[in-house]
Design an enzyme around this catalytic site. Structure first.
Site, short mmCIF file in Angstrom:
data_model
loop_
_atom_site.label_atom_id
_atom_site.label_comp_id
_atom_site.label_asym_id
_atom_site.label_seq_id
_atom_site.Cartn_x
_atom_site.Cartn_y
_atom_site.Cartn_z
CE1 TYR A 28 1.80 74.49 75.40
CE2 TYR A 28 3.44 72.73 74.65
CZ TYR A 28 3.47 74.11 75.22
OH TYR A 28 4.22 75.28 74.42
CG ASP A 74 -0.75 68.83 68.62
OD1 ASP A 74 -0.20 68.34 68.35
OD2 ASP A 74 -1.18 70.04 69.61
CE LYS A 89 6.75 67.47 73.08
NZ LYS A 89 5.26 68.30 73.28
C1 LIG Z 1 5.20 69.75 73.00
C2 LIG Z 1 3.73 69.87 72.60
C3 LIG Z 1 3.58 70.79 71.52
C4 LIG Z 1 4.73 71.80 70.72
O1 LIG Z 1 5.55 71.50 70.44
P1 LIG Z 1 6.90 72.12 70.73
O2 LIG Z 1 8.47 71.55 69.37
O3 LIG Z 1 7.53 72.78 71.63
O4 LIG Z 1 7.12 73.38 69.95
C5 LIG Z 1 2.21 70.52 70.99
N1 LIG Z 1 1.43 69.86 70.80
C6 LIG Z 1 2.01 68.90 71.76
C7 LIG Z 1 0.88 68.11 72.02
C8 LIG Z 1 2.48 69.10 72.51
O5 LIG Z 1 2.57 67.81 73.45
#
Ligand SMILES: *Cc1c(COP(=O)(O)O)cnc(C)c1O
Length: 434
Positions: free
Chosen positions: A144, A239, A267
């Site tokens: 994701y 990511d 995060k």
């Molecule tokens: C949470 C997440 C996102 C999106 O981050 P948001 O702050 O919710 O927009 C993108 N990539 C990864 C791997 C994530 O866990």
């Protein structure tokens, strides 16, 4: 345990917020029942509007590596907020946080702050396209990356074909710029590069996929991605919105010692405030406006209060032994759990890396598999999970409300918290399987 106040608040919320929430994962759709409304939290515990107490393993979906309401972060945030919330121009603390990150991460030279993980990935993809002059992005089923249009796509039929939109409102022409492949499948990557050799701007991966179970990849596979992208002059984008500052200060890049071209963060980097970031070498970052021709901007980007929270949290993370201790705490929590599960014979695996863990509810036929692809996760687990989840909630343990969500251990979890957490998880498994 009563949930009456949460129920009432939810009823009111649905009048004004679509589905009563501001992010769909909060809606408890896959586990049934109404979402909890949280009133306050401290350390490892959250308290809902009915004053029920929960040991929290969701950690706001990952940011809270020091637990809730950490006094050092609180102090720094309040001190910064007193001087004003936003100025729309430069502040020293942006440089301070950038320096802290860059000086402790050998894979990056420069960083740009944004306001969410989604924004970070969206911008990183644009930068990869601008830098390479190519269009297509390879992503993986089971990873994701937030909700940029082009990344909300599913695998089309057959390997190395274009993606199809997985959300209404995304034109197929956007989704077609994304190639969706299974994880841990070198042939699929090779085939995609053969088919679209001059047009792949980058390979985008969660190096530690943690949004659809915990699908830990082999280092050798990640190295393969490094090599094949290099060969074809396309970029490798890690990511690290979850793994960054979570499995180590320099994230999965450091954990595996693989140098990606661009890294995205979110995060943990914000200490609980809305912060995202993307980072790369000087050479790549020079393509970003105002230096280069890839445009990217943000009214509240680098917000001083948000930077203060991130800085306070990351300073704690940099302390000697921080990650080692957190990992060994996590293993002490999980090892006895694994043994109990084995002796009870439940078709359940417990996976972990650093302080991220996943209790995988599997089936007899899948329980011994080495799970590295989304397609290996059986749907049947989702049904068991509903019973499992209800039991956890009613016994004071909070995790993300889906069978594919991971949990997080923080420095605030005490030995008694973890002992209780383990016992409740075991009893919840008994409820789900016996
Ligand atoms: C949470 C997440 C996102 C999106 O981050 P948001 O702050 O919710 O927009 C993108 N990539 C990864 C791997 C994530 O866990």
């Amino acid at each position: 345990m009563g949930f009456e106040t949460s129920k009432k608040l939810y009823k009111e919320a649905v009048k004004y917020l679509p589905g009563g929430v501001n992010s769909p994962v909060r809606a408890f759709k896959s586990v049934g029942g109404d979402p909890l409304f949280i009133e306050r939290a401290q350390g490892s515990k959250m308290y809902d509007a009915d004053d029920n107490e929960y040991i929290d393993f969701c950690a706001s979906w990952g940011p809270l590596i020091l637990g809730h309401n950490n006094p050092v972060i609180q102090g720094k945030v309040q001190e910064t907020a007193e001087k004003g919330l936003t100025f729309g121009t430069c502040t020293e603390i942006e440089t301070e946080l950038a320096r802290l990150v860059v000086e402790n991460n050998e894979y990056i030279d420069k960083i740009r702050f944004v306001n969410s993980g989604t924004e970070a990935v969206m911008s990183a993809v644009r930068l990869a396209r601008g830098y390479t002059g190519k269009n297509k992005i390879i992503k993986f089923k089971g990873c994701y990356h937030g909700h940029p249009d082009g990344l909300l796509s599913e695998a089309g039929s057959g390997l190395a074909t274009f993606g199809i939109a997985s959300s209404a409102g995304v034109p197929d022409s956007f989704a077609q710029e994304t190639i969706v492949l299974p994880l841990n499948d070198k042939e699929a990557i090779t085939e995609a590069f053969e088919k679209h050799k001059d047009d792949i701007a980058g390979v985008l991966i969660e190096p530690i996929p943690a949004n659809n179970g915990l699908l830990i990849q082999d280092k050798e596979y990640l190295s393969f991605l490094r090599d094949i992208t290099q060969t074809h002059n396309s970029l490798l984008i890690f990511d690290e919105v979850i793994s960054g500052f979570r499995v180590g200060f320099d994230g999965a890049a450091g954990y595996y010692d693989i140098a990606p071209d661009i890294i995205t963060y979110g995060k943990v980097i914000g200490g609980g405030m809305p912060v995202g970031a993307f980072a790369a070498t000087d050479e790549i970052m020079a393509h970003l406006a105002p230096e280069g021709d890839v445009y990217q901007a943000g009214t509240l980007s680098g917000n001083p209060v948000a930077m203060a929270a991130g800085q306070a949290q990351l300073i704690e993370c940099l302390k000697e032994g921080f990650y080692r201790q957190l990992e060994s705490k996590t293993l002490d929590f999980l090892e006895p759990l694994k043994e109990e599960i084995k002796s009870k014979g439940y078709p359940v695996q417990v996976m972990s890396i650093g302080s991220i863990f996943w209790v995988a509810l599997l089936t007899e036929s899948t329980k011994s598999e080495h799970i590295q692809k989304a397609s290996q996760i059986p749907d049947e687990g989702a049904e068991r999970f509903k019973i499992f989840y209800r039991y956890l909630l009613e016994n004071g343990v909070f995790i993300g409300p889906s069978h594919v969500e991971v949990g997080f251990v923080s420095t605030a979890h005490t030995d008694p918290d973890l002992e209780k957490g383990r016992k409740v998880i075991l009893d919840a498994l008994a409820a789900a399987y016996e």
